[in-house]
Design an enzyme around this catalytic site. Sequence first.
Site, PDB file in Angstrom:
ATOM      1  N   ASP A 177       0.810  -1.215   0.000  1.00 20.90           N
ATOM      2  CA  ASP A 177       0.000   0.000   0.000  1.00 20.90           C
ATOM      3  C   ASP A 177       0.840   1.260   0.000  1.00 20.90           C
ATOM      4  O   ASP A 177       0.332   2.351  -0.210  1.00 20.90           O
ATOM      5  CB  ASP A 177      -0.908  -0.007   1.233  1.00 20.90           C
ATOM      6  CG  ASP A 177      -2.357  -0.149   0.844  1.00 20.90           C
ATOM      7  OD1 ASP A 177      -2.618  -0.250  -0.367  1.00 20.90           O
ATOM      8  OD2 ASP A 177      -3.213  -0.147   1.736  1.00 20.90           O
ATOM      9  N   ASP A 230     -12.142  -6.548   9.747  1.00 16.67           N
ATOM     10  CA  ASP A 230     -12.268  -7.970  10.034  1.00 16.67           C
ATOM     11  C   ASP A 230     -13.568  -8.247  10.797  1.00 16.67           C
ATOM     12  O   ASP A 230     -14.368  -9.097  10.428  1.00 16.67           O
ATOM     13  CB  ASP A 230     -11.042  -8.476  10.810  1.00 16.67           C
ATOM     14  CG  ASP A 230     -10.500  -7.482  11.818  1.00 16.67           C
ATOM     15  OD1 ASP A 230     -11.155  -6.443  12.048  1.00 16.67           O
ATOM     16  OD2 ASP A 230      -9.442  -7.733  12.410  1.00 16.67           O
TER      17      ASP A 230
HETATM   18  O1  LIG Z   1      -3.612   1.484   4.820  1.00 17.76           O
HETATM   19  C1  LIG Z   1      -3.233   0.412   5.264  1.00 17.76           C
HETATM   20  C2  LIG Z   1      -3.025   0.196   6.639  1.00 17.76           C
HETATM   21  C3  LIG Z   1      -2.584  -1.052   7.070  1.00 17.76           C
HETATM   22  N1  LIG Z   1      -2.352  -2.053   6.185  1.00 17.76           N
HETATM   23  C4  LIG Z   1      -1.876  -3.384   6.675  1.00 17.76           C
HETATM   24  O2  LIG Z   1      -2.790  -3.915   7.589  1.00 17.76           O
HETATM   25  C5  LIG Z   1      -2.125  -4.839   8.428  1.00 17.76           C
HETATM   26  C6  LIG Z   1      -2.581  -4.655   9.860  1.00 17.76           C
HETATM   27  O3  LIG Z   1      -2.142  -3.428  10.327  1.00 17.76           O
HETATM   28  P1  LIG Z   1      -1.431  -3.216  11.732  1.00 17.76           P
HETATM   29  O4  LIG Z   1      -0.876  -1.885  11.729  1.00 17.76           O
HETATM   30  O5  LIG Z   1      -0.559  -4.353  12.046  1.00 17.76           O
HETATM   31  O6  LIG Z   1      -2.701  -3.188  12.666  1.00 17.76           O
HETATM   32  P2  LIG Z   1      -3.092  -4.094  13.899  1.00 17.76           P
HETATM   33  O7  LIG Z   1      -3.953  -3.273  14.769  1.00 17.76           O
HETATM   34  O8  LIG Z   1      -1.932  -4.728  14.516  1.00 17.76           O
HETATM   35  O9  LIG Z   1      -3.986  -5.180  13.170  1.00 17.76           O
HETATM   36  C7  LIG Z   1      -5.095  -5.813  13.739  1.00 17.76           C
HETATM   37  O10 LIG Z   1      -6.262  -5.032  13.568  1.00 17.76           O
HETATM   38  C8  LIG Z   1      -6.633  -4.765  12.214  1.00 17.76           C
HETATM   39  C9  LIG Z   1      -7.947  -4.053  12.239  1.00 17.76           C
HETATM   40  O11 LIG Z   1      -7.842  -2.772  12.763  1.00 17.76           O
HETATM   41  C10 LIG Z   1      -6.733  -6.054  11.427  1.00 17.76           C
HETATM   42  O12 LIG Z   1      -6.919  -5.747  10.090  1.00 17.76           O
HETATM   43  C11 LIG Z   1      -5.489  -6.856  11.575  1.00 17.76           C
HETATM   44  O13 LIG Z   1      -5.568  -8.056  10.878  1.00 17.76           O
HETATM   45  C12 LIG Z   1      -5.248  -7.125  13.024  1.00 17.76           C
HETATM   46  O14 LIG Z   1      -4.073  -7.899  13.193  1.00 17.76           O
HETATM   47  C13 LIG Z   1      -0.639  -4.593   8.257  1.00 17.76           C
HETATM   48  O15 LIG Z   1      -0.072  -5.676   7.585  1.00 17.76           O
HETATM   49  C14 LIG Z   1      -0.582  -3.318   7.447  1.00 17.76           C
HETATM   50  O16 LIG Z   1       0.506  -3.272   6.596  1.00 17.76           O
HETATM   51  C15 LIG Z   1      -2.556  -1.857   4.837  1.00 17.76           C
HETATM   52  O17 LIG Z   1      -2.343  -2.769   4.037  1.00 17.76           O
HETATM   53  N2  LIG Z   1      -2.996  -0.638   4.409  1.00 17.76           N
END
Ligand SMILES: O=c1ccn([C@@H]2O[C@H](COP(=O)(O)OP(=O)(O)O[C@H]3O[C@H](CO)[C@@H](O)[C@H](O)[C@H]3O)[C@@H](O)[C@H]2O)c(=O)[nH]1
Length: 743
Positions: free
Chosen positions: A142, A457
């Site tokens: 992204d 999700d």
């Molecule tokens: O604009 C964006 C923002 C994030 N991501 C990806 O989304 C994933 C999850 O993002 P992260 O920053 O790790 O967020 P977390 O809060 O740790 O993620 C949890 O919470 C999210 C919902 O808010 C879910 O989508 C995730 O699967 C879950 O692990 C990562 O691989 C990011 O690279 C994108 O692809 N595009």
Amino acid sequence: MEHSSGPLNLCHVLTKSIIINRTHMLVHATALSALIYYRASFFFSESKSRDRATTLACLTMFLAELGLSFLWLLSQAFRWRPVRRTAFPKRLPEDKELPPIDVFVCTADPDKEPTVNVMNTVVSAMGLDYPPEKLHVYLSDDGGSTLTLHGTREAYDFARWWLPFCKRYGIKTRCPKAFFKEEEDGEGIGMSSENEFGSGKKIVKEKYELFKERVNKYRKRHRGDSSHTGRDHPPTIEVIRGNVPDEVMQAHQDPMPKLIHVSREKRPSHHHHFKVGALNVLLRVSGVMSNSPFILVLDCDMYCNDPSSVRQAMFFHLDPRLSPSLMLVQFPQMFHNISENDIYDSKIRRYFSTCCVGMDGLKGPILSGSCSYIKRESLYRKPMQEGFDLMDLKKLFGHSNEFIRYLWQKEKPNRNTIAGDSAALMKETQVLTSCGYENGTNWGQEVGFMYNSVVEDYFTSFTLHCKGWTSVFYTPSKPQFLGTATTNLNDMLIQGMRWYSGLSRVGISRFCPLIYGSSRMPILQSMCYAEVSLLPLYCLPICCFATIPQICLVNGISIYPEVSSSYIMLFAFIFLSSLCKHLYEVVTSGHSVQTFLNEQRIWMIKSTTCYVYGTIDAIMTQIGMRTASFLPTNKVDDDEQSKRYEMGIFDFQTSIMFLSPMVTLVILNMASFTGGVARVLTLGGFDKLFMQIALSFFVLVMSYPVIEAMVLRTDKGCIPRSVTMLSAFLSLVLLLLGSSFLM
Ligand SMILES: O=c1ccn([C@@H]2O[C@H](COP(=O)(O)OP(=O)(O)O[C@H]3O[C@H](CO)[C@@H](O)[C@H](O)[C@H]3O)[C@@H](O)[C@H]2O)c(=O)[nH]1
Ligand SMILES: [Mn+2]
């Protein structure tokens, strides 16, 4: 598709837990009813001792108690019918009968998500124990960063050495970084480095170091020279062939899973919907390239720790009893960087060991965004739904004939496995990744992963459960995936604020699970969804419990029964009963009393910080005063902070916005406890004020790390003097305002 006699899996109802849970529910509910009766009768009785201040304070506390009781009631749905699942590996069909799989890995920001680590996840996914021709790994970038594209090519080259090595020696840890760490820590498979394995290992280690070096060199060389940004870039799609010409790799001709790098078009004029927008693009691109019926979704930090997860998921997806309505198999999210003490509850134990297990006995767990094997069809239509005409399909899915042609893979699975990146196919993928493609379609509303909430999700699985799909939660003994948890207060609160904003947003919208869900799914299932989305509302009762009894205590207003009254036993019972139940759940899930304390403390901290801000953010987004945002969580370790975390010392380096409410409430409790004790010593009234003194004392005991960081500590992670001063001032204001309001 059962291979030999007997089912592929079994679901065991946890009878002992059910008996304990339901008995506790009955007893606790009876006690709560008695409490409600006690409070209500107070307002209807004709007591002379009732003054305005007491009435007001008791009314607020009554509302807080009702709020807590309501949330408690919702949370009982998780305890109604917990189950556990087992599977029978030997009964899985042969490789040639297994369906193809597409793996989606999402990354967004090469600064917060180190490229080498992202590539470790990619390589671990390529290493899944599955026929390579049936495995396609899609990496969504992204950030539109050339570093990620370059890293992907390098990773592919490295995988050409790594995958044959793993296969040859039966290596189970297929994330290279984790493998080399195990070897360093002496936890590896322990063959001496003299033998063949040793020399093979030496070669792949060299290749791995070379790969890291090249990625890091590229990062240094090209820092800041990109003409586009994470918010504004053209689409690029590349079937990765690596940097090294094929002939150099003569020795490694083993078939490799396909690796496809996808960076969708992003323009400031178009809302890109963050991760969920990226997932929908991957859904379309993979739809014309490989169109596998099952999809594994991974966050970029969630590497595959057990290559057999894909087969384990098939125990359920291929089970004819479950499969017609099964949309996903969810594995628990587990993390490689959790310390023994886990002071921030980074494991999110309650969610994975109580909520998911409990929902599994109903219609199935919520999608967790990562570590889940999803049935592609479930993102396109209702279970067994037939009869779309072409115009309907175009309205739903957009104008790509190519995509629509391959939509219903069920009739002929795997008919479009990547044959090559022909020019026509590449052109089509460009169309499908363009930022305007979704205009006028139902992507994110009817089909695909759902928009409208940053917790895509949760919201996606909610709508799919509403359509009649079911899901399964499976926890094999070995963690199937391992990710990077937030291990400092700042990251945890920022992440929490996003989650709770997204969750409350669903809770206050027309999709409120109790209203929208209850007519579309069993009531217990909708209660589970409601509890998760209304979780941030804990902030209201908790903030009442942390202020009102304390302000009253200082003013000598009694709001609880006297020590001599038998009703005090009721309050004490409810308090202890909920603590004991929590302790029981922590201990039976294999954790210590320390975990119980940590969870209680973090719950209090969250209730006064990210639950509050999350709810405010959701309301503001809902009424259009703010736009939703999703900043990826930081996945780079700060050495000093990590050290503190490992030692179990809180790190309060976070914004004043998070610190001040927390510290204000602690100071208020300190003041009221001292004031209250002084008051009963000089003026008497211990009998009447005992409960309030005890409550302040409990808050102070639970807040010990905050007090320590405020008073005793001087290191970088302590609470700055300025914050303490500001909070002391705020608590004084709160006390004075509260007192004048009551008087
Ligand atoms: O604009 C964006 C923002 C994030 N991501 C990806 O989304 C994933 C999850 O993002 P992260 O920053 O790790 O967020 P977390 O809060 O740790 O993620 C949890 O919470 C999210 C919902 O808010 C879910 O989508 C995730 O699967 C879950 O692990 C990562 O691989 C990011 O690279 C994108 O692809 N595009
Ligand atoms: Mn994450």
